[in-house]
Scaffold this motif. Sequence first.
Motif, mmCIF file in Angstrom:
data_model
loop_
_atom_site.group_PDB
_atom_site.id
_atom_site.type_symbol
_atom_site.label_atom_id
_atom_site.label_comp_id
_atom_site.label_asym_id
_atom_site.label_seq_id
_atom_site.Cartn_x
_atom_site.Cartn_y
_atom_site.Cartn_z
ATOM 1 N N GLU A 171 0.835 -1.203 0.000
ATOM 2 C CA GLU A 171 0.000 0.000 0.000
ATOM 3 C C GLU A 171 0.871 1.255 0.000
ATOM 4 O O GLU A 171 0.551 2.232 -0.686
ATOM 5 C CB GLU A 171 -0.943 -0.002 1.205
ATOM 6 C CG GLU A 171 -2.006 -1.075 1.129
ATOM 7 C CD GLU A 171 -2.929 -1.088 2.330
ATOM 8 O OE1 GLU A 171 -2.997 -0.076 3.062
ATOM 9 O OE2 GLU A 171 -3.598 -2.113 2.538
ATOM 10 N N ASP A 172 1.966 1.223 0.749
ATOM 11 C CA ASP A 172 2.868 2.380 0.782
ATOM 12 C C ASP A 172 3.483 2.644 -0.592
ATOM 13 O O ASP A 172 3.627 3.805 -0.995
ATOM 14 C CB ASP A 172 3.979 2.178 1.814
ATOM 15 C CG ASP A 172 3.480 2.294 3.247
ATOM 16 O OD1 ASP A 172 2.376 2.840 3.470
ATOM 17 O OD2 ASP A 172 4.204 1.827 4.150
ATOM 18 N N GLU A 173 3.847 1.588 -1.305
ATOM 19 C CA GLU A 173 4.410 1.779 -2.652
ATOM 20 C C GLU A 173 3.373 2.376 -3.602
ATOM 21 O O GLU A 173 3.694 3.247 -4.411
ATOM 22 C CB GLU A 173 4.938 0.457 -3.200
ATOM 23 C CG GLU A 173 6.208 -0.008 -2.527
ATOM 24 C CD GLU A 173 6.609 -1.399 -2.925
ATOM 25 O OE1 GLU A 173 7.806 -1.582 -3.229
ATOM 26 O OE2 GLU A 173 5.743 -2.313 -2.934
ATOM 27 N N ILE A 174 2.139 1.926 -3.497
ATOM 28 C CA ILE A 174 1.075 2.496 -4.329
ATOM 29 C C ILE A 174 0.925 3.977 -4.012
ATOM 30 O O ILE A 174 0.844 4.813 -4.924
ATOM 31 C CB ILE A 174 -0.259 1.743 -4.112
ATOM 32 C CG1 ILE A 174 -0.140 0.311 -4.664
ATOM 33 C CG2 ILE A 174 -1.422 2.494 -4.773
ATOM 34 C CD1 ILE A 174 -1.313 -0.588 -4.306
ATOM 35 N N THR A 175 0.903 4.323 -2.745
ATOM 36 C CA THR A 175 0.778 5.721 -2.333
ATOM 37 C C THR A 175 1.929 6.554 -2.885
ATOM 38 O O THR A 175 1.706 7.652 -3.422
ATOM 39 C CB THR A 175 0.713 5.829 -0.801
ATOM 40 O OG1 THR A 175 -0.440 5.109 -0.345
ATOM 41 C CG2 THR A 175 0.627 7.273 -0.345
ATOM 42 N N GLU A 176 3.147 6.049 -2.782
ATOM 43 C CA GLU A 176 4.310 6.778 -3.291
ATOM 44 C C GLU A 176 4.214 7.008 -4.797
ATOM 45 O O GLU A 176 4.532 8.097 -5.286
ATOM 46 C CB GLU A 176 5.599 6.018 -2.947
ATOM 47 C CG GLU A 176 5.927 6.039 -1.464
ATOM 48 C CD GLU A 176 7.023 5.058 -1.084
ATOM 49 O OE1 GLU A 176 7.740 4.557 -1.985
ATOM 50 O OE2 GLU A 176 7.162 4.781 0.116
ATOM 51 N N VAL A 177 3.773 5.999 -5.538
ATOM 52 C CA VAL A 177 3.615 6.143 -6.993
ATOM 53 C C VAL A 177 2.572 7.206 -7.302
ATOM 54 O O VAL A 177 2.801 8.085 -8.136
ATOM 55 C CB VAL A 177 3.242 4.791 -7.643
ATOM 56 C CG1 VAL A 177 2.717 4.992 -9.071
ATOM 57 C CG2 VAL A 177 4.434 3.847 -7.633
ATOM 58 N N ASP A 211 4.330 5.640 -16.714
ATOM 59 C CA ASP A 211 5.437 4.698 -16.917
ATOM 60 C C ASP A 211 6.732 5.243 -16.326
ATOM 61 O O ASP A 211 7.471 4.523 -15.651
ATOM 62 C CB ASP A 211 5.634 4.406 -18.401
ATOM 63 C CG ASP A 211 4.557 3.507 -18.969
ATOM 64 O OD1 ASP A 211 3.816 2.880 -18.187
ATOM 65 O OD2 ASP A 211 4.462 3.431 -20.211
ATOM 66 N N GLU A 212 7.001 6.512 -16.585
ATOM 67 C CA GLU A 212 8.202 7.150 -16.039
ATOM 68 C C GLU A 212 8.205 7.054 -14.515
ATOM 69 O O GLU A 212 9.230 6.753 -13.896
ATOM 70 C CB GLU A 212 8.218 8.606 -16.491
ATOM 71 C CG GLU A 212 9.342 9.443 -15.981
ATOM 72 C CD GLU A 212 9.175 10.890 -16.429
ATOM 73 O OE1 GLU A 212 9.076 11.766 -15.550
ATOM 74 O OE2 GLU A 212 9.127 11.148 -17.648
ATOM 75 N N THR A 213 7.049 7.280 -13.925
ATOM 76 C CA THR A 213 6.925 7.279 -12.462
ATOM 77 C C THR A 213 7.111 5.881 -11.881
ATOM 78 O O THR A 213 7.905 5.700 -10.949
ATOM 79 C CB THR A 213 5.564 7.856 -12.034
ATOM 80 O OG1 THR A 213 5.417 9.165 -12.592
ATOM 81 C CG2 THR A 213 5.444 7.928 -10.522
ATOM 82 N N VAL A 214 6.393 4.892 -12.406
ATOM 83 C CA VAL A 214 6.510 3.553 -11.812
ATOM 84 C C VAL A 214 7.915 2.998 -11.970
ATOM 85 O O VAL A 214 8.430 2.332 -11.069
ATOM 86 C CB VAL A 214 5.450 2.551 -12.340
ATOM 87 C CG1 VAL A 214 4.053 2.981 -11.925
ATOM 88 C CG2 VAL A 214 5.551 2.314 -13.822
ATOM 89 N N HIS A 215 8.563 3.312 -13.092
ATOM 90 C CA HIS A 215 9.923 2.799 -13.292
ATOM 91 C C HIS A 215 10.944 3.521 -12.408
ATOM 92 O O HIS A 215 11.987 2.946 -12.090
ATOM 93 C CB HIS A 215 10.294 2.837 -14.771
ATOM 94 C CG HIS A 215 9.572 1.775 -15.554
ATOM 95 N ND1 HIS A 215 9.921 0.443 -15.493
ATOM 96 C CD2 HIS A 215 8.509 1.845 -16.376
ATOM 97 C CE1 HIS A 215 9.098 -0.259 -16.252
ATOM 98 N NE2 HIS A 215 8.230 0.562 -16.794
ATOM 99 N N PRO A 241 11.879 -3.211 -11.008
ATOM 100 C CA PRO A 241 11.522 -3.366 -12.425
ATOM 101 C C PRO A 241 10.333 -4.295 -12.700
ATOM 102 O O PRO A 241 9.447 -3.943 -13.486
ATOM 103 C CB PRO A 241 12.798 -3.913 -13.068
ATOM 104 C CG PRO A 241 13.895 -3.423 -12.189
ATOM 105 C CD PRO A 241 13.326 -3.412 -10.792
ATOM 106 N N GLU A 242 10.281 -5.439 -12.044
ATOM 107 C CA GLU A 242 9.189 -6.377 -12.324
ATOM 108 C C GLU A 242 7.842 -5.843 -11.839
ATOM 109 O O GLU A 242 6.805 -6.067 -12.473
ATOM 110 C CB GLU A 242 9.474 -7.772 -11.738
ATOM 111 C CG GLU A 242 9.498 -7.847 -10.219
ATOM 112 C CD GLU A 242 10.806 -7.409 -9.549
ATOM 113 O OE1 GLU A 242 10.883 -7.539 -8.313
ATOM 114 O OE2 GLU A 242 11.738 -6.933 -10.234
ATOM 115 N N ILE A 243 7.857 -5.115 -10.737
ATOM 116 C CA ILE A 243 6.622 -4.524 -10.213
ATOM 117 C C ILE A 243 6.222 -3.331 -11.087
ATOM 118 O O ILE A 243 5.042 -3.149 -11.395
ATOM 119 C CB ILE A 243 6.794 -4.097 -8.741
ATOM 120 C CG1 ILE A 243 7.217 -5.290 -7.886
ATOM 121 C CG2 ILE A 243 5.534 -3.453 -8.205
ATOM 122 C CD1 ILE A 243 6.308 -6.490 -7.991
ATOM 123 N N ALA A 244 7.191 -2.538 -11.499
ATOM 124 C CA ALA A 244 6.906 -1.403 -12.387
ATOM 125 C C ALA A 244 6.261 -1.886 -13.683
ATOM 126 O O ALA A 244 5.295 -1.285 -14.163
ATOM 127 C CB ALA A 244 8.190 -0.631 -12.683
#
Length: 135
Positions: free
Chosen positions: A11-17, A92-96, A101-104
């Motif tokens: 959830e924290d990673e989703i929030t950060e993205v 795409d720029e943001t998630v990468h 990499p695999e999650i992005a």
Amino acid sequence: MTSLARFDISEDEITEVVQAFYRKVRRDPTLGPVFAAHVAPHDWPDHEAKIVRFWRNAILLDHSYSGNPMRTHMKAGNVKAAHFETWLALFDETVHAELRPEIATAFSDLAHRIGRGLRFGIEDRDAPADGIPRF
């Protein structure tokens, strides 16, 4: 991650993205004005929280989101099909930049599927009444 999640993200990673993505959106010359017409500066935290719930629902299947993104984008009036190319490039720029990499890649793939559906809806909305229907 729950056993039902589409891929391994917190959830924290989703929030950060979401927060990093919308910082870029607000500065973008194409998307910034589109969003500014609907999200006042003091409303960004609430908007981001709603989008975090959307992605948590889409990825973690946690049922925290209630809404209809297609209806919202269709009713906005100033959302155009061409905006989705910019939206997806920034995403795409943001998630990468933010994720492994695999999650992005998994997050990007899901965003592209959702974006494609939204773009098709906008294209149909904007098509001439006497035009050939898209299927």
